[in-house]
Structure formats: structure tokens, C-alpha cells
Design an enzyme around this catalytic site. Structure first.
Site, PDB file in Angstrom:
ATOM      1  N   ASP A  19       0.722  -1.127   0.075  1.00 42.80           N
ATOM      2  CA  ASP A  19      -0.038  -0.073   0.095  1.00 42.80           C
ATOM      3  C   ASP A  19       0.879   1.192  -0.052  1.00 42.80           C
ATOM      4  OD1 ASP A  19      -2.317   1.592   0.002  1.00 42.80           O
ATOM      5  OD2 ASP A  19      -2.743   1.235   2.184  1.00 42.80           O
ATOM      6  N   GLY A  20       0.233   2.308  -0.619  1.00 47.66           N
ATOM      7  CA  GLY A  20       1.014   3.553  -0.560  1.00 47.66           C
ATOM      8  C   GLY A  20       1.518   4.212  -1.769  1.00 47.66           C
ATOM      9  N   ASN A  21       1.265   3.486  -3.024  1.00 46.95           N
ATOM     10  CA  ASN A  21       1.744   3.719  -4.349  1.00 46.95           C
ATOM     11  C   ASN A  21       1.315   5.155  -4.502  1.00 46.95           C
ATOM     12  OD1 ASN A  21       2.691   1.467  -4.504  1.00 46.95           O
ATOM     13  ND2 ASN A  21       1.529   0.722  -6.011  1.00 46.95           N
ATOM     14  N   TRP A  24       2.938   8.053  -2.481  1.00 52.67           N
ATOM     15  CA  TRP A  24       4.348   8.011  -2.772  1.00 52.67           C
ATOM     16  C   TRP A  24       4.490   9.139  -4.100  1.00 52.67           C
ATOM     17  CZ3 TRP A  24       7.047   7.159  -7.143  1.00 52.67           C
ATOM     18  CH2 TRP A  24       8.563   7.287  -7.293  1.00 52.67           C
ATOM     19  N   HIS A  36       2.284   3.496  -9.094  1.00 58.52           N
ATOM     20  CA  HIS A  36       2.211   1.990  -9.285  1.00 58.52           C
ATOM     21  C   HIS A  36       3.366   1.299 -10.175  1.00 58.52           C
ATOM     22  CE1 HIS A  36      -1.965   2.201  -7.528  1.00 58.52           C
ATOM     23  NE2 HIS A  36      -2.304   2.727  -8.734  1.00 58.52           N
ATOM     24  N   THR A  65     -11.101  -6.762  -4.633  1.00 55.64           N
ATOM     25  CA  THR A  65     -12.500  -6.512  -5.070  1.00 55.64           C
ATOM     26  C   THR A  65     -13.046  -5.428  -4.849  1.00 55.64           C
ATOM     27  OG1 THR A  65     -13.523  -7.603  -2.858  1.00 55.64           O
ATOM     28  CG2 THR A  65     -13.257  -8.968  -4.859  1.00 55.64           C
ATOM     29  N   LEU A 130      10.004 -20.770  -5.142  1.00 56.20           N
ATOM     30  CA  LEU A 130       9.185 -19.778  -4.388  1.00 56.20           C
ATOM     31  C   LEU A 130       8.039 -19.734  -5.305  1.00 56.20           C
ATOM     32  CD1 LEU A 130       8.790 -17.309  -2.446  1.00 56.20           C
ATOM     33  CD2 LEU A 130       9.491 -15.788  -4.389  1.00 56.20           C
ATOM     34  N   SER A 195      -7.945  -4.448   5.423  1.00 58.82           N
ATOM     35  CA  SER A 195      -8.787  -4.327   4.204  1.00 58.82           C
ATOM     36  C   SER A 195      -9.341  -5.541   3.487  1.00 58.82           C
ATOM     37  CB  SER A 195      -8.179  -3.471   3.390  1.00 58.82           C
ATOM     38  OG  SER A 195      -7.712  -2.324   3.893  1.00 58.82           O
TER      39      SER A 195
HETATM   40  C1  IPE Z   1      -5.781  -2.848  -0.122  1.00 56.09           C
HETATM   41  O1  IPE Z   1      -5.303  -1.326  -0.254  1.00 56.09           O
HETATM   42  C2  IPE Z   1      -5.558  -3.534  -1.426  1.00 56.09           C
HETATM   43  C3  IPE Z   1      -4.290  -3.629  -1.972  1.00 56.09           C
HETATM   44  C4  IPE Z   1      -2.980  -3.146  -1.602  1.00 56.09           C
HETATM   45  C5  IPE Z   1      -4.233  -4.296  -3.374  1.00 56.09           C
HETATM   46  P1  IPE Z   1      -6.263  -0.207  -0.360  1.00 56.09           P
HETATM   47  O2  IPE Z   1      -5.453   1.117  -0.700  1.00 56.09           O
HETATM   48  O3  IPE Z   1      -7.140  -0.547  -1.321  1.00 56.09           O
HETATM   49  O4  IPE Z   1      -7.113  -0.372   1.144  1.00 56.09           O
HETATM   50  P2  IPE Z   1      -7.734   0.618   1.785  1.00 56.09           P
HETATM   51  O5  IPE Z   1      -8.898   1.505   0.880  1.00 56.09           O
HETATM   52  O6  IPE Z   1      -6.732   1.814   2.370  1.00 56.09           O
HETATM   53  O7  IPE Z   1      -8.616  -0.063   2.957  1.00 56.09           O
HETATM   54  C1  IPE Z   2      -1.616   0.373  -3.395  1.00 54.45           C
HETATM   55  O1  IPE Z   2      -1.203   1.553  -3.379  1.00 54.45           O
HETATM   56  C2  IPE Z   2      -1.829  -0.370  -4.702  1.00 54.45           C
HETATM   57  C3  IPE Z   2      -3.137  -0.835  -4.854  1.00 54.45           C
HETATM   58  C4  IPE Z   2      -4.104  -0.577  -4.144  1.00 54.45           C
HETATM   59  C5  IPE Z   2      -3.362  -1.599  -6.368  1.00 54.45           C
HETATM   60  P1  IPE Z   2      -2.675   2.554  -3.319  1.00 54.45           P
HETATM   61  O2  IPE Z   2      -2.978   2.843  -4.668  1.00 54.45           O
HETATM   62  O3  IPE Z   2      -3.628   2.212  -2.601  1.00 54.45           O
HETATM   63  O4  IPE Z   2      -1.608   3.904  -2.908  1.00 54.45           O
HETATM   64  P2  IPE Z   2      -2.657   4.928  -1.589  1.00 54.45           P
HETATM   65  O5  IPE Z   2      -3.130   4.093  -0.553  1.00 54.45           O
HETATM   66  O6  IPE Z   2      -3.679   5.587  -2.384  1.00 54.45           O
HETATM   67  O7  IPE Z   2      -1.353   5.876  -1.305  1.00 54.45           O
HETATM   68 MG    MG Z   3      -4.020   2.425  -0.553  1.00 61.21          MG
END
Ligand code: IPE
Ligand code: IPE
Ligand code: MG
Length: 245
Positions: A19-21, A24, A36, A65, A130, A195
């Protein structure tokens, strides 16, 4: 200098909520798709280090989903990136003896995307190193609903007896059948929630939440997470040996 890992306490299965792309990218004045793309680079690196450590299964949460509710352009971008990356990495995955499997619902994923993913996976299915378990169009409650439906169906047709349904039976009807439960769950980006990820399978996993955003999650961050895991005392409801008596 970093202390070395204990080779006897390497987790078998590590699951990651990457999470966090988006954050970032925003911090750098870049677009979410650029975030991403940077995140994908860390996927390759984490696979390498997990393999080198002797981890058996790496589950990566790539698309939930609930992520269909994002803008269509972002969703399409994520799909395209996934297919592109898997195809580009094919020879490396083959060389590294990596097996990939999908963990998620077929329904709702465009045919083109699913077929492309399956084709890649098929080419790697004889590999024995793996296992990368790609959670794609994955939601844990949906997975449990699917399991219940299939269990009910098998009871009706007499393939399964209601009396013999056990925890092991339920496990066999989940998308993760044949995989051990995760020993460690890592979530990047500072969010402390799961999540809708692996609700059943995480029952006794150790949780590690880090502030580091996924595109900054280097090999060294992964190693630090495993070191932290090795310090945990996993009791599974028992009393630790030195406290007994
Ligand atoms: C969870 O991240 C799903 C993935 C990393 C693929 P989200 O960014 O979608 O989750 P929430 O919305 O912060 O709970
Ligand atoms: C996780 O990063 C990747 C996916 C859920 C596909 P996010 O796209 O959720 O990044 P934030 O949470 O908005 O920073
Ligand atoms: Mg996210």
C-alpha cells in the site's frame, strides 16, 4: 550493521498488503500510475530476496474487489501494468524457478486480462521454487462466500457429508487451498487495517505495520521485517516453556 537472520526461523509464508503507491507519487508531484510503476519494481526485488532467504510462499495483494471503485483509468492502468510486467519478467521468473498462482475471483475480470495472466501462470506451473500467490480481484469475505457455496453444493450432491466438515475442509475450499497459512503479514504505508485480506488464513499470523510507502520498500526493509518477525514469541494459545509449572 544488521544482525544476520536465523536460518531456522525463516517464515514459510509471508503475505504483503502493498500500500501507498498513490501517496508516494503525490509527494513527488507524479501521477498515481507512476506510483504503481515504481511499486512494481519493488515487487521484483522482494521476490528476489524472499527466494534467497528460502521463503516458500509470498502472497501479494495486488488488486482488491473493492479497488474496482477507483477511477476507470486507474483500474485499467493497473491491469495493463500487471500483464505487461508478468510478460516482461517471464524469462527471469522461469530462470528463478518461480511459480505464480492467482488468488481471487475470476468473475468481473476482463477475459483478456484473465487469459493473459493464466497463460503466464501455465508456463511456470512446473517450477518448484518460490510460489508467488497473486491476490488479484481478491476479497476475503467473497472468498468465504464462494467456499460456503461450494461446500453446500458438494453436500447436496453427496460429495461431502455435513457431519465431517472441519476447519481443514473449509481451508480446502478457499482460493489458498494447498498453501500453508501466512506466518507474517506486512502492510506498508502506515495504515493499520487488513482491508478484507485473508481473514481466515491470518488467524495466527504475526502482523507488521510499517510507515514506509510501498515504492520505498526496499530489500533491506523486507529483511528488517523478517528480523522483527524472528523476535516474536508465537505462542498459539499455549504457555511459553519457561513459564510452565
Ligand atoms: C488494499 O489497499 C488493497 C491492495 C493493496 C491491493 P487499499 O489502498 O485498497 O486499502 P484501503 O482502501 O486503504 O483500506
Ligand atoms: C496500493 O497503493 C496499490 C493498490 C491498491 C493497487 P494505493 O494505490 O492504494 O496507494 P495509496 O493508498 O492511495 O497511497
Ligand atoms: Mg491504498
Amino acid at each position: 550493521m544488521m544482525v544476520d537472520l536465523d536460518p531456522k526461523r525463516i517464515p514459510q509464508h509471508v503475505a504483503i498488503i502493498m500500500d501507498g503507491n498513490g501517496r508516494w507519487a503525490k509527494k513527488r508531484g507524479l501521477t498515481r500510475p507512476q506510483g504503481h510503476l515504481e511499486g512494481v519494481k519493488r515487487v521484483g526485488e522482494v521476490m528476489d530476496v524472499a527466494r534467497e532467504m528460502g521463503i516458500k510462499v509470498l502472497t501479494l495483494f495486488a488488486f482488491s474487489t473493492e479497488n474496482w471503485n477507483r477511477p476507470q483509468s486507474e483500474v485499467e492502468g493497473i491491469m495493463k501494468t500487471m500483464c505487461l510486467v508478468l510478460n516482461n519478467q517471464m524469462s527471469k521468473l522461469q530462470r528463478d524457478n518461480i511459480r505464480v498462482r492467482l488468488c481471487g475471483r475470476r468473475e468481473g475480470v476482463p477475459d483478456k486480462v484473465w487469459n493473459e495472466l493464466e497463460a503466464v501462470i501455465h508456463k511456470l506451473d512446473k517450477n518448484t521454487g518460490l510460489t508467488v500467490n497473486l491476490a488479484f480481484n481478491y476479497g476475503s469475505r467473497g472468498e468465504i462466500v464462494d467456499a460456503i457455496k461450494n461446500i453446500a453444493k458438494d453436500v447436496v450432491i453427496g460429495k461431502l457429508s455435513q457431519k465431517t466438515i472441519s476447519e481443514e475442509t473449509v481451508g480446502r475450499y478457499l482460493y489458498t487451498k494447498d498453501l500453508p497459512d501466512p506466518d507474517l503479514l506486512i502492510r506498508t504505508s502506515g495504515e493499520q487495517r487488513i482491508s478484507n485480506f485473508l481473514l481466515w488464513q491470518l488467524s495466527y499470523a504475526e502482523f507488521l505495520f510499517t510507515e514506509v510507502l510501498w515504492p520505498d520498500f526496499t530489500k533491506n526493509e523486507f529483511k528488517k521485517a523478517i528480523l522483527d518477525y524472528q523476535k516474536r514469541d508465537r505462542r498459539f494459545g499455549k504457555v511459553v516453556s519457561h513459564q510452565q509449572g
